[in-house]
Design a protein around this motif. Structure first.
Motif, PDB file in Angstrom:
ATOM      1  N   LEU A 465       0.968  -1.418   0.079  1.00 33.05           N
ATOM      2  CA  LEU A 465      -0.074  -0.058   0.047  1.00 33.05           C
ATOM      3  C   LEU A 465       0.899   1.361   0.045  1.00 33.05           C
ATOM      4  N   HIS A 466       1.827   1.076   0.674  1.00 33.18           N
ATOM      5  CA  HIS A 466       2.951   2.072   0.755  1.00 33.18           C
ATOM      6  C   HIS A 466       3.356   2.783  -0.813  1.00 33.18           C
ATOM      7  N   GLN A 467       3.361   1.549  -1.584  1.00 26.38           N
ATOM      8  CA  GLN A 467       4.055   1.743  -2.891  1.00 26.38           C
ATOM      9  C   GLN A 467       2.817   2.258  -3.719  1.00 26.38           C
ATOM     10  N   VAL A 468       1.624   1.729  -3.515  1.00 24.23           N
ATOM     11  CA  VAL A 468       0.525   2.204  -4.532  1.00 24.23           C
ATOM     12  C   VAL A 468       0.337   3.690  -4.085  1.00 24.23           C
ATOM     13  N   PHE A 469       0.474   4.065  -2.823  1.00 27.18           N
ATOM     14  CA  PHE A 469       0.045   5.642  -2.635  1.00 27.18           C
ATOM     15  C   PHE A 469       1.187   6.564  -3.068  1.00 27.18           C
ATOM     16  N   LEU A 470       2.467   5.926  -2.872  1.00 33.06           N
ATOM     17  CA  LEU A 470       3.397   6.953  -3.302  1.00 33.06           C
ATOM     18  C   LEU A 470       3.725   6.986  -4.492  1.00 33.06           C
ATOM     19  N   ASN A 471       3.314   5.789  -5.379  1.00 29.64           N
ATOM     20  CA  ASN A 471       3.426   6.228  -6.864  1.00 29.64           C
ATOM     21  C   ASN A 471       2.157   7.089  -7.283  1.00 29.64           C
ATOM     22  N   LEU A 472       0.936   7.031  -6.761  1.00 27.86           N
ATOM     23  CA  LEU A 472      -0.169   7.839  -7.311  1.00 27.86           C
ATOM     24  C   LEU A 472       0.378   9.335  -6.940  1.00 27.86           C
ATOM     25  N   ILE A 473       1.035   9.682  -5.610  1.00 28.15           N
ATOM     26  CA  ILE A 473       1.000  10.960  -5.282  1.00 28.15           C
ATOM     27  C   ILE A 473       2.417  11.426  -5.908  1.00 28.15           C
ATOM     28  N   ASN A 474       3.253  10.594  -6.177  1.00 30.21           N
ATOM     29  CA  ASN A 474       4.400  11.109  -7.024  1.00 30.21           C
ATOM     30  C   ASN A 474       4.139  11.422  -8.405  1.00 30.21           C
ATOM     31  N   ASN A 475       3.304  10.764  -9.017  1.00 28.22           N
ATOM     32  CA  ASN A 475       2.705  10.894 -10.445  1.00 28.22           C
ATOM     33  C   ASN A 475       1.964  12.384 -10.477  1.00 28.22           C
ATOM     34  N   ALA A 476       0.968  12.343  -9.279  1.00 32.47           N
ATOM     35  CA  ALA A 476       0.238  13.697  -9.538  1.00 32.47           C
ATOM     36  C   ALA A 476       1.103  15.042  -9.382  1.00 32.47           C
ATOM     37  N   ILE A 477       2.138  14.761  -8.500  1.00 30.79           N
ATOM     38  CA  ILE A 477       3.172  16.207  -8.211  1.00 30.79           C
ATOM     39  C   ILE A 477       3.972  16.132  -9.617  1.00 30.79           C
ATOM     40  N   GLN A 478       4.537  15.193 -10.001  1.00 34.57           N
ATOM     41  CA  GLN A 478       5.195  15.492 -11.411  1.00 34.57           C
ATOM     42  C   GLN A 478       4.350  16.060 -12.548  1.00 34.57           C
ATOM     43  N   ALA A 479       3.038  15.598 -12.333  1.00 31.92           N
ATOM     44  CA  ALA A 479       2.129  15.898 -13.478  1.00 31.92           C
ATOM     45  C   ALA A 479       1.766  17.488 -13.123  1.00 31.92           C
ATOM     46  N   MET A 480       1.907  18.129 -12.190  1.00 33.43           N
ATOM     47  CA  MET A 480       1.510  19.464 -11.833  1.00 33.43           C
ATOM     48  C   MET A 480       2.881  20.339 -11.973  1.00 33.43           C
ATOM     49  N   PRO A 482       5.644  22.330 -13.577  1.00 34.03           N
ATOM     50  CA  PRO A 482       6.278  23.495 -12.559  1.00 34.03           C
ATOM     51  C   PRO A 482       5.353  24.261 -12.065  1.00 34.03           C
ATOM     52  N   SER A 483       4.185  24.431 -12.757  1.00 33.29           N
ATOM     53  CA  SER A 483       3.257  25.643 -12.136  1.00 33.29           C
ATOM     54  C   SER A 483       2.457  25.226 -10.858  1.00 33.29           C
ATOM     55  N   GLY A 484       2.432  24.038 -10.517  1.00 31.17           N
ATOM     56  CA  GLY A 484       2.011  23.554  -8.961  1.00 31.17           C
ATOM     57  C   GLY A 484       0.395  23.415  -9.354  1.00 31.17           C
ATOM     58  N   GLY A 485      -0.184  23.329  -8.258  1.00 35.25           N
ATOM     59  CA  GLY A 485      -1.559  22.876  -8.169  1.00 35.25           C
ATOM     60  C   GLY A 485      -1.993  22.245  -6.781  1.00 35.25           C
ATOM     61  N   THR A 486      -2.947  21.597  -6.738  1.00 36.66           N
ATOM     62  CA  THR A 486      -3.759  21.118  -5.554  1.00 36.66           C
ATOM     63  C   THR A 486      -3.830  19.355  -5.632  1.00 36.66           C
ATOM     64  N   LEU A 487      -3.261  19.033  -4.725  1.00 40.02           N
ATOM     65  CA  LEU A 487      -3.445  17.384  -4.788  1.00 40.02           C
ATOM     66  C   LEU A 487      -4.308  17.317  -3.597  1.00 40.02           C
ATOM     67  N   THR A 488      -5.578  16.495  -3.849  1.00 42.81           N
ATOM     68  CA  THR A 488      -6.539  16.264  -2.915  1.00 42.81           C
ATOM     69  C   THR A 488      -6.617  14.572  -2.691  1.00 42.81           C
ATOM     70  N   ILE A 489      -6.624  14.199  -1.350  1.00 40.30           N
ATOM     71  CA  ILE A 489      -6.528  12.890  -1.049  1.00 40.30           C
ATOM     72  C   ILE A 489      -7.754  12.692  -0.059  1.00 40.30           C
ATOM     73  N   ALA A 490      -8.639  11.867  -0.411  1.00 34.04           N
ATOM     74  CA  ALA A 490      -9.872  11.512   0.235  1.00 34.04           C
ATOM     75  C   ALA A 490     -10.014  10.247   0.652  1.00 34.04           C
ATOM     76  N   CYS A 491     -10.270   9.960   1.859  1.00 33.89           N
ATOM     77  CA  CYS A 491     -10.422   8.391   2.185  1.00 33.89           C
ATOM     78  C   CYS A 491     -11.535   8.226   3.303  1.00 33.89           C
ATOM     79  N   ARG A 492     -12.681   7.312   2.931  1.00 33.30           N
ATOM     80  CA  ARG A 492     -13.640   7.148   3.707  1.00 33.30           C
ATOM     81  C   ARG A 492     -14.360   5.708   3.290  1.00 33.30           C
ATOM     82  N   GLU A 493     -15.242   5.324   4.274  1.00 31.82           N
ATOM     83  CA  GLU A 493     -15.984   4.260   3.983  1.00 31.82           C
ATOM     84  C   GLU A 493     -17.373   4.381   3.121  1.00 31.82           C
TER      85      GLU A 493
END
Length: 584
Positions: A465-480, A482-493
């Protein structure tokens, strides 16, 4: 050239030498396919073509020979019938009856009524060659035929059929004669045959556009009129005889005309060899159907050959392009495997360094605590006590921070730890966010966390799970960048599943690439910046856990990944309720 551009657009580098090698391979493959396909086609086609020509020529010669032979029999039968009719008159009536003008006219009229106007006139000639009785349309009574060649020739035989001549009436005709001798006198009964009727009988052979028939005597003089397109001025030079044993009396010959055209002549003897029935036709006309068939066949062969060449070139090019793509992908895979190996080595190195740093940091924290204890006991009276206590507190705080960072780094670097257990997703996500915080600051990316704190834990591998979330977060950061942006992470049942959403405000993914984001080695990043394995690994991990991962994206509106993980059964959850996850 188009393939070279496409491969470069996909991140492949096609060297000129390599391209030349692929071009040679494509040409060689095309040549082999063309040779293997066309060589048998030419051999079989040539054999069939030759056999067809031979059979068709034999068929044409046989047909012409049979036509001429049957026509010859028809003409001979016609002449024999007319001769027999005159012989019948000679035997049926006496000399006195035949020399009676009125009686002879009645006989002619009866014959014309019975046979048509084939018989033009009748006459009786005495031994001196003078016509003593005549019935017909001309004034030929007392005509002297003693010097006429046909009369002199006919006197030497019992019956005779003359050549065609003009005679006293100055129109072409021929005469049938029957000589008689009753002991007292010699006389000749003669009948003139209508030339037009006989000529039509001969000219009845008409095949094709140039085929025609005519009759020649022994001297080569025309006895019937030839057609205009094969006139009397045409001279034929024999080239070769065509053997035709089936009909011995028929001669087939190929000749060259004075008009530089090739001719086929078919001849057969008439009137016991005195006449010759000749049929002639241009070779091109006689074999026009064969020539037409040959042209059609040749066109089909040419079209087939062109189709084979085109298909061979296209298929060989397609195969070579496919080989080229496979080779390029293999080369890229090798590079990516090398990059993956480097990442693994770096991970191991980072784990070792973190472990080595963790020990000195722990000692530093312990020593700072011991110094604080000494200051508490003995150093409160010192003027710099407050400053020293502040410094010691700072050392302890930063030391614990370093220990926490190395602890998280070690937890992530333990790739071989695939043991499963209960995992609290909110705390795991915060841990990954802490690791990625520095990269996010540099990329001007802000985190927005919407984590439900009281969620039930899921049963999974912490490392995976570490690997999954780290990959998704890193991909999102690299996609944004150099102009930046907002990364939203939601977790619920939701609906009995643990639901995690990772959404960025980056440029988004084109619709053409959206269905391939989870394919191994698919990446839009340049070589060295992405292996194309991250999302594929995430997909495999989530599905191995029994979960689902989906993606939604639109160009200019960002990308969202949705993860759904199942909760463990109630009995399993109760057993693991009191277990603690150790990330060291």
């Amino acid at each position: 050239m188009g393939n070279h551009v496409r491969l470069q657009q996909r991140g492949y580098d096609v060297h000129p030498e390599t391209k030349s090698t692929y071009d040679r391979l494509s040409r060689n493959m095309a040549l082999v396919v063309i040779t293997v396909s066309i060589a048998p086609l030419i051999l079989v086609g040539g054999l069939i073509f030759d056999q067809f020509r031979s059979i068709y020529r034999e068929k044409v010669y046989s047909h012409l020979a049979e036509v001429v032979d049957k026509h010859k029999d028809t003409i001979d039968s016609f002449l024999r019938e007319k001769l027999h009719e005159i012989q019948y008159l000679d035997r049926a009536y006496s000399y006195d009856q035949l020399t009676n003008h009125k009686f002879l006219a009645n006989i002619l009229r009866g014959m014309q009524q019975q046979f048509g106007r084939i018989f033009v006139d009748l006459g009786v000639i005495d031994s001196a060659g003078r016509q003593i009785a005549y019935a017909g349309p001309f004034d030929l009574l007392d005509a002297d035929y003693s010097e006429a060649p046909w009369y002199r020739d006919s006197r030497l035989q019992e019956t005779g059929i003359s050549d065609v001549f003009l005679g006293l009436r100055q129109s072409p005709h021929f005469i049938i004669t029957v000589n008689n001798d009753d002991g007292e006198r010699r006389w000749t009964l003669r009948a003139t045959i209508d030339f037009l009727a006989f000529s039509h009988l001969v000219e009845n052979i008409r095949i094709g556009e140039t085929g025609s028939a005519y009759i020649l005597n022994r001297s080569g003089v025309f006895q019937t009129r030839p057609q205009e397109d094969c006139g009397q001025d045409l001279v034929l030079t024999p080239v070769r005889d065509i053997p035709f044993p089936a009909l011995k009396d028929v001669t087939i010959r190929e000749s060259l005309g004075s008009d530089d055209e090739d001719y086929i002549t078919v001849s057969a003897p008439l009137k016991d060899g005195d006449w010759t029935l000749v049929y002639q036709q241009r070779t091109s006309d006689a074999f026009s159907a064969m020539t037409r068939s040959e042209y059609i066949t040749l066109a089909i062969f040419l079209l087939g050959g062109v189709a084979i060449v085109v298909m061979a070139v296209l298929i060989s090019r397609m195969l070579v392009v496919r080989f080229q793509s496979i080779d390029q992908e293999s080369e890229l895979l090798t590079r990516q495997m090398a990059e993956t190996g480097k990442l693994a080595a770096i991970g191991e190195l980072a784990a070792g360094i973190a472990h080595e740093i963790n020990n000195p940091v722990a000692i530093m924290i312990e020593e700072a605590g011991w110094v604080r204890d000494l200051l508490e006991d003995e150093g409160k009276s010192m003027a710099s006590y407050g400053e020293m206590e502040r410094a010691l507190n700072q050392v302890s705080t930063q030391g614990r921070r370093c220990k926490d960072i190395t602890h998280k780094l070690l937890s992530f670097a333990r790739q071989t730890d695939s043991l499963t257990g209960d995992v609290a997703l909110p705390s795991l996500i915060r841990e990954v966010v802490d690791i990625s915080m520095q990269q996010a600051r540099l990329a001007q990316v802000d985190f927005h966390l919407d984590l439900e704190p009281d969620m039930r834990p899921v049963h999974a591998s912490v490392t995976e799970l570490h690997q999954v979330f780290l990959n998704l977060i890193n991909n999102a950061i690299q996609a944004m960048e150099p102009s930046g942006g907002t990364l939203t992470i939601a977790c619920r049942e939701e609906d009995g599943h643990a639901s995690v959403t990772v959404a960025d405000t980056g440029p988004g993914i084109p619709a053409a690439n959206l269905s391939r984001v989870f394919d191994p080695f698919f990446t839009t990043k340049s070589v060295g910046k992405g292996s194309g394995l991250g999302l594929s690994i995430c997909f495999g991990i989530i599905h191995q856990m029994g979960g689902e991962i989906d993606v939604e994206s639109a160009v200019g509106r960002g990308t969202s990944f949705f993860i759904r993980l199942p909760y463990p059964p109630a009995s399993h959850s109760g057993e693991s309720k009191n277990k603690e996850m150790n990330h060291d």
